[in-house]
Scaffold this active site. Structure first.
Site, mmCIF file in Angstrom:
data_model
loop_
_atom_site.group_PDB
_atom_site.id
_atom_site.type_symbol
_atom_site.label_atom_id
_atom_site.label_comp_id
_atom_site.label_asym_id
_atom_site.label_seq_id
_atom_site.Cartn_x
_atom_site.Cartn_y
_atom_site.Cartn_z
ATOM 1 N N TYR A 164 0.833 -1.233 0.000
ATOM 2 C CA TYR A 164 0.000 0.000 0.000
ATOM 3 C C TYR A 164 0.858 1.270 0.000
ATOM 4 O O TYR A 164 2.033 1.237 0.238
ATOM 5 C CB TYR A 164 -1.099 -0.021 1.046
ATOM 6 C CG TYR A 164 -0.797 0.078 2.534
ATOM 7 C CD1 TYR A 164 0.474 0.181 3.057
ATOM 8 C CD2 TYR A 164 -1.876 0.070 3.434
ATOM 9 C CE1 TYR A 164 0.684 0.269 4.427
ATOM 10 C CE2 TYR A 164 -1.672 0.159 4.808
ATOM 11 C CZ TYR A 164 -0.379 0.262 5.300
ATOM 12 O OH TYR A 164 -0.181 0.360 6.640
ATOM 13 N N GLU A 165 0.186 2.367 -0.336
ATOM 14 C CA GLU A 165 0.828 3.678 -0.583
ATOM 15 C C GLU A 165 1.977 3.562 -1.599
ATOM 16 O O GLU A 165 3.028 4.188 -1.457
ATOM 17 C CB GLU A 165 1.250 4.342 0.729
ATOM 18 C CG GLU A 165 0.012 4.757 1.506
ATOM 19 C CD GLU A 165 0.205 5.894 2.483
ATOM 20 O OE1 GLU A 165 1.126 6.701 2.309
ATOM 21 O OE2 GLU A 165 -0.609 5.974 3.419
ATOM 22 N N GLY A 166 1.725 2.730 -2.614
ATOM 23 C CA GLY A 166 2.708 2.525 -3.668
ATOM 24 C C GLY A 166 3.498 1.258 -3.410
ATOM 25 O O GLY A 166 4.159 1.139 -2.385
#
Ligand code: COS
Length: 379
Positions: free
Chosen positions: A360-362
């Site tokens: 998550y978040e890239g």
């Protein structure tokens, strides 16, 4: 020493640690099994202001420095990474407003958080995960309003948020420069949340689709100028990735703590296994990785605080910490042996929780893209 803190910050950290030790760590175990959102625990955390750690002082927040809130986030993640996820995502949603929002939008979101509410950052879509610019959600201007239609997925705090940052295409022909961001409050007609995801880890956080069906928002809900939504989101993620590193470090530190406690008491061949060099060197390597990851995140946050470029360093912090959290959790399982593989012991949960930090978040592949672009430049 992980963080250099003022006496005031140390007191705050002690309070958060007490709360996490007494009211989160053990209690969240059953929510991890059921997958139910621990509303009461999160309410207590929000009452302590943990959902609003990054709200600036001028908007009524505590005005904490970056290193102090990093230390508090690590403590939360050590106890339960789902709690960390819920609280940090609430703050993540505030960031686009701090970057590009009006004073009114900023104050409204701050007031919501300071009153115990949550925010949700709605960028990801079924066809726009790593390829974030490929949003299909559209916002069509109609007089003084925009009509928004589309569907977001994997949204942390989706079912519980009080405000949403929503990206949508206002002009598809312009590509990334045709994406805009909007500030939308809970209760807006046409806004709804889908079913909660049944996740592998961070099961105490609430994740769902967020759906917009002819959702009308005033034109004043737009964040920054038309067409700047993608860049505002990229700037947001540049900031928050360092804190994702801290969340991963919290899991790794907990894995070390559990492995050390076990290694000191588990007897084999007549002595505690911690007396064997094989275990000692594993513990040392786990600590080298964790402390290095922590200091990389602290460095990225220090650059942010000093107004220096931090995009590459934030990506390194997130990428390295996510990778080592998985490795360190695996090592803790190995040290506990059969018990590590059992759900009766806490370390298998750490591995499940750690995995999301590579996604998550890239994803960490995207982080490596960001890092290599920064290192190599355009050629
Ligand atoms: N800050 C400011 N502007 C940025 C930026 C940043 N960090 N990254 C890109 N931009 C700008 C570029 O300068 C470019 O501007 P111009 O059109 O004016 O030249 C524009 O945005 C498009 O940039 P780019 O071509 O690099 O975009 P890509 O489609 O190649 O995507 C990545 C870049 C891969 C970095 C981006 O899609 C990304 O971060 N994806 C992962 C998304 C993510 O983290 N999702 C997690 C869910 S949110 S919890």
């Amino acid at each position: 020493m992980g963080y250099i803190l003022s006496d005031e910050a140390k007191d705050l950290l002690a309070d958060v640690k007490k709360f996490c030790d007494n009211e989160v760590r053990e209690q969240c175990k059953e929510y991890d099994v059921s997958g139910e959102f621990p509303a009461e625990i999160c309410k207590k955390a929000a009452d302590m202001g943990l959902n609003a750690l990054e709200v600036p002082e001028e908007l009524g927040g505590l005005g904490l420095d970056h290193i102090t809130y990093a230390a508090l986030y690590e403590e939360m993640s050590k106890a339960d990474a789902g709690l960390f996820t819920t609280m940090s995502a609430a703050n993540l949603a505030m960031k686009p407003l701090l970057i590009a929002g009006t004073k009114e939008q900023q104050q409204r979101a701050a007031d919501i958080l300071l009153n115990g509410g949550y925010g949700a950052f709605c960028l990801t879509e079924p066809m726009a995960g790593s390829d974030a610019s490929n949003n299909k959600t559209v916002a069509v201007k109609d007089g003084d309003e925009y009509v928004i239609n589309g569907r977001k997925c994997f949204i942390t705090n989706g079912p519980i948020a009080d405000f949403y940052i929503v990206t949508a295409m206002t002009d598809k022909s312009k590509g990334v420069n045709g994406m805009s961001a909007f500030f939308v409050e809970k209760g807006t007609p046409g806004l709804s949340a889908g079913n909660e995801e049944n996740k592998m880890g961070i099961r105490t956080s609430a994740t769902s689709d967020v759906i917009f069906e002819d959702m009308r928002v005033p034109a004043s809900a737009m964040i920054g100028p038309d067409g700047t939504g993608f860049k505002t989101c990229m700037k947001t993620l540049d900031i928050t990735r360092a804190l994702m590193g801290i969340g991963a470090v919290g899991i790794a530190q907990r894995a070390i703590d559990e492995a050390v406690a076990y290694a000191k008491t588990r007897i084999t061949f007549g002595k505690p296994i911690g007396k064997f060099e094989a275990i000692q060197f594993m513990i040392a390597d786990m600590d080298i990785k964790t402390e290095t990851a922590r200091q990389m995140a602290v460095h990225a946050l220090t650059l942010q605080e000093k107004g220096l470029p931090y995009n590459k360093e934030s990506a390194i912090a997130k990428c390295y910490a996510g990778d080592i959290a998985v490795e360190v959790a695996l090592d803790a399982i190995q040290i506990l042996g059969g018990y590590g593989y059992s759900r009766e012991y806490p370390v298998e949960k750490l591995l499940r929780d750690a995995k999301i930090f590579q996604i998550y978040e890239g994803t960490n592949q995207i982080q490596r893209m960001v890092i290599s672009r920064a290192v190599m430049g355009k050629f």
